[in-house]
Design a protein around this motif. Structure first.
Motif, PDB file in Angstrom:
ATOM      1  N   GLU A 119       0.690  -1.166   0.161  1.00 56.27           N
ATOM      2  CA  GLU A 119      -0.039   0.135   0.197  1.00 56.27           C
ATOM      3  C   GLU A 119       0.824   1.224   0.012  1.00 56.27           C
ATOM      4  OE1 GLU A 119      -3.926  -1.448   2.488  1.00 56.27           O
ATOM      5  OE2 GLU A 119      -2.362  -0.445   3.520  1.00 56.27           O
TER       6      GLU A 119
ATOM      7  N   THR B  65      -8.212  -1.946  -8.190  1.00 54.04           N
ATOM      8  CA  THR B  65      -7.418  -2.855  -7.667  1.00 54.04           C
ATOM      9  C   THR B  65      -7.750  -4.284  -8.217  1.00 54.04           C
ATOM     10  OG1 THR B  65      -6.036  -3.548  -5.907  1.00 54.04           O
ATOM     11  CG2 THR B  65      -8.570  -3.290  -5.315  1.00 54.04           C
ATOM     12  N   SER B  66      -6.941  -5.379  -7.813  1.00 56.69           N
ATOM     13  CA  SER B  66      -7.031  -6.664  -8.362  1.00 56.69           C
ATOM     14  C   SER B  66      -6.082  -7.514  -7.363  1.00 56.69           C
ATOM     15  CB  SER B  66      -6.876  -6.931  -9.893  1.00 56.69           C
ATOM     16  OG  SER B  66      -5.726  -6.027  -9.997  1.00 56.69           O
TER      17      SER B  66
ATOM     18  N   ASN C 254     -13.217  -3.894  -4.826  1.00 60.24           N
ATOM     19  CA  ASN C 254     -13.396  -2.571  -5.568  1.00 60.24           C
ATOM     20  C   ASN C 254     -14.720  -2.029  -5.159  1.00 60.24           C
ATOM     21  OD1 ASN C 254     -10.887  -2.221  -7.584  1.00 60.24           O
ATOM     22  ND2 ASN C 254     -11.482  -4.359  -7.895  1.00 60.24           N
TER      23      ASN C 254
ATOM     24  N   ARG D 245     -10.113  -3.907   3.300  1.00 57.72           N
ATOM     25  CA  ARG D 245      -9.038  -4.627   2.510  1.00 57.72           C
ATOM     26  C   ARG D 245      -9.388  -6.289   2.514  1.00 57.72           C
ATOM     27  NH1 ARG D 245      -5.865  -2.142   6.854  1.00 57.72           N
ATOM     28  NH2 ARG D 245      -4.392  -0.789   5.813  1.00 57.72           N
TER      29      ARG D 245
ATOM     30  N   HIS E 195     -11.536   1.983   1.000  1.00 56.25           N
ATOM     31  CA  HIS E 195     -10.858   0.719   0.172  1.00 56.25           C
ATOM     32  C   HIS E 195     -11.734   0.853  -1.181  1.00 56.25           C
ATOM     33  CE1 HIS E 195      -8.972  -3.031  -1.241  1.00 56.25           C
ATOM     34  NE2 HIS E 195      -7.859  -2.577  -0.822  1.00 56.25           N
TER      35      HIS E 195
ATOM     36  N   GLY F 239      -9.788   0.283  -4.172  1.00 61.78           N
ATOM     37  CA  GLY F 239      -8.571   0.255  -3.655  1.00 61.78           C
ATOM     38  C   GLY F 239      -7.914   1.667  -3.134  1.00 61.78           C
ATOM     39  N   GLN F 240      -8.919   2.613  -3.332  1.00 61.38           N
ATOM     40  CA  GLN F 240      -8.288   4.002  -3.055  1.00 61.38           C
ATOM     41  C   GLN F 240      -9.328   4.950  -2.195  1.00 61.38           C
ATOM     42  OE1 GLN F 240      -9.014   6.408  -6.707  1.00 61.38           O
ATOM     43  NE2 GLN F 240      -8.738   4.582  -7.996  1.00 61.38           N
TER      44      GLN F 240
ATOM     45  N   ASP G 213      -4.069   0.803  -2.665  1.00 58.74           N
ATOM     46  CA  ASP G 213      -3.470  -0.570  -2.995  1.00 58.74           C
ATOM     47  C   ASP G 213      -2.241  -0.365  -4.115  1.00 58.74           C
ATOM     48  OD1 ASP G 213      -4.734  -2.031  -1.482  1.00 58.74           O
ATOM     49  OD2 ASP G 213      -5.787  -3.228  -2.920  1.00 58.74           O
ATOM     50  N   GLU G 214      -1.125  -0.963  -4.026  1.00 53.66           N
ATOM     51  CA  GLU G 214      -0.161  -0.615  -5.149  1.00 53.66           C
ATOM     52  C   GLU G 214      -0.689  -0.897  -6.477  1.00 53.66           C
ATOM     53  OE1 GLU G 214       4.375  -1.781  -6.082  1.00 53.66           O
ATOM     54  OE2 GLU G 214       3.529  -3.075  -4.691  1.00 53.66           O
ATOM     55  N   ARG G 215      -1.612  -2.017  -6.454  1.00 53.43           N
ATOM     56  CA  ARG G 215      -2.318  -2.685  -7.796  1.00 53.43           C
ATOM     57  C   ARG G 215      -3.294  -1.630  -8.438  1.00 53.43           C
ATOM     58  NH1 ARG G 215      -0.978  -7.241 -10.080  1.00 53.43           N
ATOM     59  NH2 ARG G 215      -3.150  -7.489 -10.971  1.00 53.43           N
ATOM     60  N   SER G 216      -3.542  -0.339  -7.341  1.00 50.52           N
ATOM     61  CA  SER G 216      -4.391   0.486  -8.181  1.00 50.52           C
ATOM     62  C   SER G 216      -3.492   1.572  -8.777  1.00 50.52           C
ATOM     63  CB  SER G 216      -5.200   1.342  -6.921  1.00 50.52           C
ATOM     64  OG  SER G 216      -6.335   0.252  -6.460  1.00 50.52           O
TER      65      SER G 216
END
Length: 368
Positions: free
Chosen positions: A31, A90-91, A113, A119, A136, A139-140, A150-153
């Motif tokens: 994150e 996110t995913s 999402n 989370r 969340h 993810g944002q 989230d890093e994946r976002s």
């Protein structure tokens, strides 16, 4: 050690957005803490705020964020403090669809999402006076001065491009563009119809103008939007308030029908008209989302000439590749996104909602 920030909170379904002090948890593994510079307002935010989806309220929405990374949690390698980022969905990264380059069809997409509010491990990212809030979101939860993301976002982007000009890329724009580029993939001479000239529909028009499609037909009930669609690349427009859609499309396609249709309105009546307007081997991409459980009737024999109806989420894009490419097109003036955007200070979020609902602003962007 938590971060206190100001967020727009929806207290209950149908309530307005109200500014409130909230606490963000520290960035956990995977994150980052992002200082928001701008965030788009999307119909999905309004749908959840109205109570139309089972998202836990009170909560903080917002899913078209853009900002600057302030801190990262353990294991984050893709971004570092100071990086400019666009926030998207996110995913999980590990399921079959994520590994196959289709993260919008992640096995855990809905809870991560749209409806979970927490989370993946069930912990909360946002609280107020010690009580967890729904967060969340995609993810944002970017309707806040700072967001735990989230890093994946996160998608790192060119720092020379103003963040307010690219905030909508994370959802609405990549949805419309992806429908054209990732699913329809128009060939030379193709005819495309875009049903609805809102932010997603106009993004589809701009995307179609960057392909060899011969005819790009925009359909709406608002004259100003059709005029804008023409400026953004539509070759023809149909005012559905004045013309019979089936007749108009038959006339414009010489009775052949459309090779591709993008349905952005969420109306099942419009979706059915789109399916009926397809050429043999044509494809209808369903983007607009009516309430959960909505069904549509189709003429089965009408589908047999090779017609396809495809649903799509978020443009079916792999964000780390797709969004930087869109940023480059915005920077070069080839994707004139500024024509859709109206900016509002964050504190005027309710005015932005009213203007969007009234059709005054196609894509409101809140600035911090």
């Amino acid at each position: 050690m938590t971060t206190t920030t100001r967020a727009a909170v929806v207290e209950s379904g149908g309530a307005p957005f109200t500014l409130s002090e909230v606490e963000l948890a520290d960035p956990g593994p995977g994150e980052a803490l992002v200082r928001m510079v701008a965030t788009g307002l999307c119909h999905t935010d309004l749908g959840v705020a109205s109570g139309g989806l089972p998202f836990p309220l009170p909560g903080v929405l917002g899913h078209e964020g853009a900002g600057i990374v302030e801190a990262v949690g353990p294991g984050v390698t893709g971004v570092e403090p100071g990086d400019h980022v666009v926030l998207s969905f996110t995913s999980c990264g590990g399921c079959r669809n994520c590994r196959d380059g289709h993260p919008a069809y992640c096995a855990t997409w809905l809870p991560l999402n749209l409806i979970g509010g927490r989370r993946a491990d069930g912990s909360s990212t946002i609280s107020r006076d010690g009580t967890p809030l729904g967060g969340h979101f995609f993810g944002q939860s970017s309707f806040a001065e700072r967001a735990l993301v989230d890093e994946r976002s996160l998608v790192k982007v060119d720092p020379e491009v103003p963040l307010a000009s690219i905030a909508p890329l994370g959802c609405g724009v990549q949805t419309g563009v992806g429908a054209v580029w990732n699913v329809l993939r128009p060939r030379a001479g193709s005819t495309l119809v875009v049903l609805g000239a809102g932010a997603v529909g106009l993004s589809a028009v701009m995307a179609a103008a960057l392909t060899p499609a011969a005819r790009i037909i925009a359909v709406d009930r608002v004259g100003e939007r059709l005029a804008l669609a023409k400026e953004l690349g539509a070759t023809h427009t149909v005012d559905a308030a004045e013309a019979d859609l089936a007749d108009a499309l038959a006339l414009l396609t010489d009775g052949q029908g459309a090779d591709g249709v993008v349905e952005t309105t969420g109306s099942v009546a419009v979706l059915r008209q789109g399916a009926d307007a397809l050429a043999a081997r044509g494809t209808l991409v369903v983007v607009g989302a009516p309430p959960f459980g909505t069904e549509v009737a189709l003429d089965v024999n009408g589908l047999l000439p090779g017609k396809q109806i495809v649903g799509i989420t978020l443009g079916d894009s792999e964000t780390q590749t797709f969004i930087p490419a869109l940023v480059q097109l915005v920077k070069e003036g080839r994707l004139p996104l500024d024509r859709l955007i109206g900016t509002y200070p964050f504190a005027e979020i309710d005015q932005a909602v009213r203007d969007m609902s009234a059709g005054k602003t196609i894509k409101p962007v809140l600035t911090f």
